[in-house]
Design a protein around this motif. Structure first.
Motif, PDB file in Angstrom:
ATOM      1  N   HIS A   1     -27.466  56.062   9.482  1.00 39.58           N
ATOM      2  CA  HIS A   1     -28.595  55.707  10.337  1.00 39.58           C
ATOM      3  C   HIS A   1     -28.882  54.221  10.175  1.00 39.58           C
TER       4      HIS A   1
ATOM      5  N   GLN B   1     -31.210  50.968  10.583  1.00 36.12           N
ATOM      6  CA  GLN B   1     -32.585  50.509  10.696  1.00 36.12           C
ATOM      7  C   GLN B   1     -32.552  49.000  10.895  1.00 36.12           C
TER       8      GLN B   1
ATOM      9  N   LEU C   1     -30.797  53.226  20.793  1.00 35.57           N
ATOM     10  CA  LEU C   1     -31.391  54.497  21.221  1.00 35.57           C
ATOM     11  C   LEU C   1     -31.167  54.891  22.672  1.00 35.57           C
TER      12      LEU C   1
ATOM     13  N   GLU D   1     -37.767  63.247  25.652  1.00 34.25           N
ATOM     14  CA  GLU D   1     -36.333  63.316  25.360  1.00 34.25           C
ATOM     15  C   GLU D   1     -35.597  61.999  25.606  1.00 34.25           C
ATOM     16  N   ALA D   2     -36.147  61.131  26.427  1.00 29.99           N
ATOM     17  CA  ALA D   2     -35.514  59.826  26.634  1.00 29.99           C
ATOM     18  C   ALA D   2     -36.015  58.929  25.509  1.00 29.99           C
ATOM     19  N   LEU D   3     -35.135  58.546  24.618  1.00 24.54           N
ATOM     20  CA  LEU D   3     -35.593  57.867  23.409  1.00 24.54           C
ATOM     21  C   LEU D   3     -35.772  56.370  23.642  1.00 24.54           C
ATOM     22  N   VAL D   4     -37.014  55.936  23.618  1.00 29.16           N
ATOM     23  CA  VAL D   4     -37.313  54.501  23.590  1.00 29.16           C
ATOM     24  C   VAL D   4     -37.893  54.236  22.200  1.00 29.16           C
TER      25      VAL D   4
ATOM     26  N   THR E   1     -40.012  53.676  18.958  1.00 29.37           N
ATOM     27  CA  THR E   1     -41.402  53.866  18.527  1.00 29.37           C
ATOM     28  C   THR E   1     -41.713  52.775  17.502  1.00 29.37           C
TER      29      THR E   1
ATOM     30  N   ASP F   1     -39.454  52.509  14.575  1.00 27.39           N
ATOM     31  CA  ASP F   1     -38.104  51.959  14.755  1.00 27.39           C
ATOM     32  C   ASP F   1     -38.096  50.442  14.808  1.00 27.39           C
TER      33      ASP F   1
ATOM     34  N   THR G   1     -25.312  54.900  18.015  1.00 28.99           N
ATOM     35  CA  THR G   1     -25.942  56.027  17.339  1.00 28.99           C
ATOM     36  C   THR G   1     -25.108  56.390  16.120  1.00 28.99           C
ATOM     37  N   LEU G   2     -25.707  57.141  15.213  1.00 31.37           N
ATOM     38  CA  LEU G   2     -25.032  57.365  13.934  1.00 31.37           C
ATOM     39  C   LEU G   2     -23.728  58.149  14.080  1.00 31.37           C
TER      40      LEU G   2
END
Ligand SMILES: Cc1cc2nc3c(=O)[nH]c(=O)nc-3n(C[C@H](O)[C@H](O)[C@H](O)COP(=O)(O)OP(=O)(O)OC[C@H]3O[C@@H](n4cnc5c(N)ncnc54)[C@H](O)[C@@H]3O)c2cc1C
Ligand code: SF4
Lengths: 338, 775
Positions: free
Chosen positions: B647, B649, B685, B704-707, B709, B712, B766-767
């Protein structure tokens, strides 16, 4: 507009009577159900609002456990001083989920009964055996990055999305039910189901049955625990994989007792006793944790887009075991994996 | 109704955080919910109660509509209309200046399907609940879908065609020198391909519109838009108004200064996030179509899922970058091939070659853009709109070259610093990019990092990486007109039909006018966002201040000139007899040599019958200049990667930007910071998931649409580097609304490489992509 009945139950008996009719749903916090109504995934004849029922408290049990009322909110449960002191794993798992606003509205009973997040389940134009028995499963061969790797069936590969229930599984909670035929208690292990040939059945709740409380037995997992939730976005996202671990260690560091369960990988919180047996009596080590992870993931199968979950889950399990053994649980306020 | 803001709300606030940075004049209203967006309206502008309109969208992408059964829907009490292609008014074709879908495909005109989520009906009812329920009852049957549909670039690669013009007219094919030959001959080569996912705007405010026809056949709409005049012209064209109805004729407005009281009026006071998405939308036509048939005013608000198909997005892009370099890392050839997803209708292809044609010096360069028309709704403008993707590819490749040559990534950029514009050879109007590199590097601690790949670890074992990239965004200017009137009370009203899209236009324009006129901020009032006001141009392309600001500057200067001329010839004024150029106007007072002074209010009060009113039109040359005009920046990222889960960061983002003169540092900083956050989202994301079998965007909800937060988002440092661009623009400003996003994904990808040794060439990172490589 399309009308449906709305009935605010004044007593449990009233609720159960009204709830026994097919196409009637209990309304608690509404954070999942109201969305389902808007998407027309659920089109009930009536809603029975249970928010006035007397299940809004957390009580001590004679055996030293705690009873969590079904209508206590997720937030109130997570921040309850007794829960934080005696069941920090549960508090942590709840705080890993959703957002502060959602947790303020969501209830414990609702969390237990929330529906899957499979995108096709929410899309009434798509085939989905869970929503419409016999229509097929659009997730097979479709977008299934978030879906299950364990306990899947040919008719459904959805996951059960709750974080809270993964902790409940590790804590051996008991679900208290009230139905037309009276009260019964179901161990959390037997509450949720695998999809099998009847994926529309998320759990073993009988028609009209109401969750009244969740009982937590006395445990001693206050020191060595963690809830490690892996997701693309650090907040307000469902788990790709989550791991709840609770350990008891002796003074020399040997594992006396180990409980581990996975979220985000199956149609129910996933726990395997063989994995835990492998840990008992052992000193923490990468090999021991790795062997437990392999046992927990035995039989796991990717669906294509979610193949990475096999690797991710194994690593997350080992990492979570280390966090628990070291007594350094994952922070849910910072959320960064440290 | 014209909206305006003087600044009473500001009075109670603590002192300003930075000199010259008044807070948003409308900020208080936005925070308290008093600011009204189109979706908040319950009545039209004349007080008429609004019906609710709901769009029904297709659940199939290709084929034809066989039948629409609206009987059940029509029978619900309160339903006024079910508009389908069979009952809809016929529209005349329109021109969409931004290449939007409606320029090619008008809604509800025939039975043909073009994409999943296409508007196939509109239901109007007395309440929203009834309209929604009726919409769900509309039964649409379709013919079999076409077997060879393509919804992704992978499926549609065979449809690739060369593109002559990208964006608003930049060349899609560029060749300088002999890039292929030079690449083949270069001693050091990099040849890499990149894929970037589609992602949608997800602005808080969805598309929304209120439409009302009046008794004289005139049409008024209220909607969030970036181009009120453009939308008015589209409505006029579509509904068959001619010039005799005195449509707003942009050319006449702009160049002739002719005033129009036209029959189509577009009002746009507040826009809740635009970034290219709110301009010439499908719903612009749907609501007036419905209102025309019901004879009543209508409000239409898209639901979240509909914003995925009825509004534009950043489409998928596939790129190949080839770099040829000598042993010192000097570029001998840069070759950029791009294949972009295009909609089944609509002309938009994102400009993607700014980086390859404008950033680095090279004797040989080639840009080759192709597009494949997919069976989806049309991609369109979205902050950047192609530059972040182009930079992700170019800057990742350059980073790879640096590592290949064992050069510091910053050093290779300095060695290839372009002293003149690479594709044209023009001199820059200004370029402080070197200072950006230096200040950004110093702030992030670039030279203190261990440059060796995979060498840095945090105390807790996380892999640490540093990466950087260059940011670029063109500096553009469009025609705009403004009117400034100084009244008998000594206060000024500024009018221009520009748009507040959250960027702070109201504040920046009010401030600019106040500073130019020498009046306190509270004595200036802006009127905006209404086609009854002078043409304000398009609020796009990071040029609001460049375009509208220039017009306000000129008009305000003329007003001041007239004022000073008036007082020096006014016997009653203490300034009588002085020369105008001896006077300064400050804080509402005209001050002459030796302390003679008079307030503007006093001078104006003597002639209540004669306010001073001036108008100016600027940008006639569309920003064409003999100079190369670009805004540049240097962006640095520090990431940490969890060695188990991979992951990522982002720990820090540092951006150093040179944007000419900074009118309001507070507003500029928030623009740059916001765009850096979006870049972070694009890097890690944001991805709209397409079902390749049906053409349906699956994660079409905010859940569900990841923006990103708050959790992050990293520490973000914005450095504003001094730059004098007075020879590029009368105000000396450059476009800063989009610059900040352009280098972020690349900087993060490069930092991930530094941390892990993994070169991920697709976005988002993404991971699962990092886990795929065994390590
Ligand atoms: C955007 C979003 C993100 C989320 N993210 C997460 C996350 O990361 N992790 C997570 O764990 N959860 C997440 N959630 C889910 C959230 O936890 C659930 O929606 C919530 O727990 C449901 O509780 P509720 O009281 O609102 O239930 P309701 O919505 O009222 O009910 C849900 C279901 O449970 C039934 N029900 C409710 N109470 C009872 C009862 N006492 N007896 C029998 N049946 C009952 C209802 O009939 C209904 O079928 C998210 C939800 C949303 C909308
Ligand atoms: S995985 Fe289950 S929930 Fe998802 S589409 Fe298939 S049947 Fe429906």
């Amino acid at each position: 507009m399309r009308n449906f009945g709305y009935f605010r139950a004044a007593s449990a008996a009233e609720a159960v009577q009204a709830g026994a009719t097919p196409q009637v749903h209990y309304l608690a916090g509404g954070t999942n159900l109201v969305d389902l109504l808007k998407y027309r995934v659920e089109q009930p004849e009536a809603l029975v609002d249970i928010n006035r029922l007397p299940y809004g408290h957390i009580e001590e049990l004679p055996d030293g456990g705690l009873r969590l009322g079904a209508l206590v909110t997720n937030a109130a449960t997570a921040y309850d001083a007794r829960v934080q002191a005696r069941y920090p794993l549960l508090s942590s798992a709840i705080l890993a989920g959703a957002s502060a606003q959602l947790r303020n509205a969501a209830t414990n009973g609702g969390n237990l009964n929330q529906r899957t997040r499979c995108p096709y389940f929410y899309d009434v134009a798509a085939a989905c055996n869970k929503r419409e028995p016999g229509s097929g499963c659009a997730a097979l061969g479709g977008h299934n990055r978030d879906l299950a790797i364990l306990g899947t069936s040919e008719s459904c590969i959805a996951t059960f999305p709750s974080d809270m229930c993964v902790a409940l599984r590790v804590l051996d909670a008991q679900v208290r039910l009230l139905g037309p035929a009276g009260e019964r208690v179901v161990p959390i292990a037997e509450y949720h189901r695998l999809p099998g040939a009847e994926p529309w059945r998320d759990n073993n709740l009988l028609p009209g049955e109401l969750v009244t409380a969740i009982d937590l037995p006395p445990t001693d997992f206050g020191q060595h625990y963690t809830y490690l939730k892996i997701r693309d976005r650090l907040s307000y996202a469902f788990a790709l994989v989550s791991v709840a671990v609770a350990l008891r260690l002796d003074e020399a560091g040997h594992v006396l007792d180990a409980h581990l369960a996975l979220g985000g990988v199956a149609h129910k919180p996933w726990r395997v006793s063989e994995a835990e047996d492998l840990l008992t009596g052992q000193l923490p080590s990468a090999e021991v944790f790795g062997a437990a992870a392999d046992a927990l993931l035995a039989g796991a199968k990717g669906q294509g887009e979610n193949d990475f979950k096999l690797v991710l889950a194994r690593r997350a399990i080992v990492r979570a075991c280390w966090q628990a053994a070291a007594g350094t649980p994952q922070s849910q306020s910072d959320k960064h994996i440290r | 109704m014209v909206s305006d803001y003087s600044s009473p709300a500001n009075a109670k606030l603590p002192p300003l955080p930075a000199p010259g940075s008044p807070r948003r004049l409308e900020g208080h209203d936005k925070l308290t919910g008093r600011a009204r967006y189109a979706g908040d309206f319950t009545a039209d502008l004349t007080g008429g109660v609004l019906d609710a309109a709901v769009v029904v969208t297709s659940t199939q992408a290709t084929g034809r509509i066989l039948s629409i059964d609206a009987r059940a829907a029509s029978q619900l009490t309160g339903v006024r209309l079910v508009l389908t292609h069979e009952t809809a008014p016929r529209l005349h074709s329109v021109m969409a200046t931004n290449g939007a879908e409606i320029g090619d495909l008008l809604p509800l005109q025939d039975d043909k399907l073009h994409y999943y989520g296409q508007a196939v009906a509109v239901v109007v009812a007395d309440t929203l609940a009834t309209a929604r329920d009726a919409a769900a009852l509309v039964q649409v049957t379709y013919s079999a879908p076409e077997p060879d549909a393509a919804f992704t670039l992978a499926q549609g690669r065979g449809r690739a065609q060369d593109v002559k013009k990208v964006g608003a007219g930049d060349p899609g094919q560029v060749q300088v020198g002999h890039p292929e030959k030079a690449f083949a001959a270069a001693p050091h080569q990099v040849d890499m391909t990149f894929d970037t996912a589609a992602h949608h705007h997800n602005a808080m405010e969805p598309g929304a519109i209120v439409a009302a026809w009046d008794a004289d056949g005139g049409l008024t709409v209220h909607l969030p838009t970036q181009f009120s005049y453009g939308d008015a012209v589209i409505l006029g064209e579509a509904f068959g108004f001619g010039l005799k109805e005195r449509l707003p004729n942009i050319v006449a407005q702009v160049l002739g200064g002719i005033e129009f009281h036209h029959k189509v009026r577009v009002v746009s006071t507040m826009t809740g996030g635009a970034f290219g998405s709110k301009n010439a939308n499908v719903h612009l036509l749907l609501a007036p179509m419905a209102a025309k048939l019901t004879g009543r005013p209508v409000k239409l608000v898209l639901d979240r899922a509909q914003t995925f198909t009825l509004m534009p997005f950043r489409g998928e892009m596939h790129q190949r970058i080839r770099l040829g370099a000598d042993a010192e890392g000097r570029l001998q050839a840069v070759l950029h091939d791009a294949l972009l997803a295009k909609g089944t209708a609509g002309q938009f292809v994102a400009p993607i070659g700014e980086g390859t044609t404008k950033v680095y010096a090279t004797p040989n360069l080639g840009l080759h853009v192709q597009a494949a028309a997919l069976d989806t709704n049309a991609p369109g403008w979205m902050r950047g709109p192609g530059a972040p993707n182009g930079q992700f590819a170019l800057e990742s490749a350059l980073d790879t070259l640096a590592h290949q040559l064992d050069l510091d990534p910053l050093e290779i950029r300095l060695r290839n610093y372009a002293e003149t514009e690479p594709d044209t050879g023009k001199e820059w109007s200004s370029k402080a990019l070197r200072e950006c590199y230096a200040q950004g590097a110093a702030r992030v601690g670039w030279h203190h990092r261990n440059p060796q790949v995979g060498s840095m670890r945090a105390a807790n074992g996380r892999l640490i990486g540093y990466g950087m990239a260059t940011a670029i965004y063109p500096t553009l200017q469009l025609p705009a007109r403004a009117r400034v009137e100084l009244g008998a009370d000594g206060r000024a009203v500024v009018q221009t039909a520009n748009h507040e899209i959250g960027q702070g236009m109201i504040t920046a324009f009010t401030q600019l006018a106040a500073e130019t006129l020498g009046l306190p901020l509270e004595h200036v009032r802006l009127e905006w966002g209404d086609t009854r006001l002078p043409y304000g141009g398009m609020t796009v392309g990071s040029m609001t201040t460049l375009s509208g600001g220039a017009a306000i500057l000129e008009a305000a200067q003329q007003v001041q000139k007239a004022l000073l001329k008036r007082v020096v010839t006014d016997k009653a004024s203490p300034l009588h007899g002085l020369a105008p150029d001896e006077l300064r106007v400050e804080n509402g007072h005209m001050v002459g040599p030796g302390g003679a002074s008079e307030s503007v209010a006093a001078a104006m009060a003597r002639h209540p019958e004669a306010p001073i009113r001036e108008e100016a039109t600027t940008g006639r040359t569309m920003g064409h200049s003999s100079y190369g005009r670009e805004a540049f920046g240097a962006e640095f990222a520090v990431v940490s990667v969890d060695p188990d889960t991979m992951h990522v960061q982002v720990e820090r983002l540092v951006g150093a930007f040179a944007g000419g003169r900074i009118l309001n540092p507070l507003l500029v900083r928030s623009q740059l910071m916001g765009s850096m956050v979006w870049g972070l989202g694009q890097a890690l994301l944001e991805q709209s998931e397409m079902d390749e079998r049906t053409g349906h965007w699956l994660n079409d909800s905010l859940g569900e649409a990841l923006v990103p937060t708050n959790a992050d988002v990293a520490d973000i440092d914005v450095i504003l580097v001094e730059e004098d661009d007075s020879r590029g623009h009368p105000l000396g400003v450059k476009g800063l609304g989009e610059l900040g996003i352009t280098g972020v994904a690349a900087a993060i990808a490069n930092a991930i490489y530094h941390a892990t040794g993994q070169r991920i060439t697709s976005l988002p990172i993404t991971l699962d992509k990092l886990l795929a490589t065994p390590h």
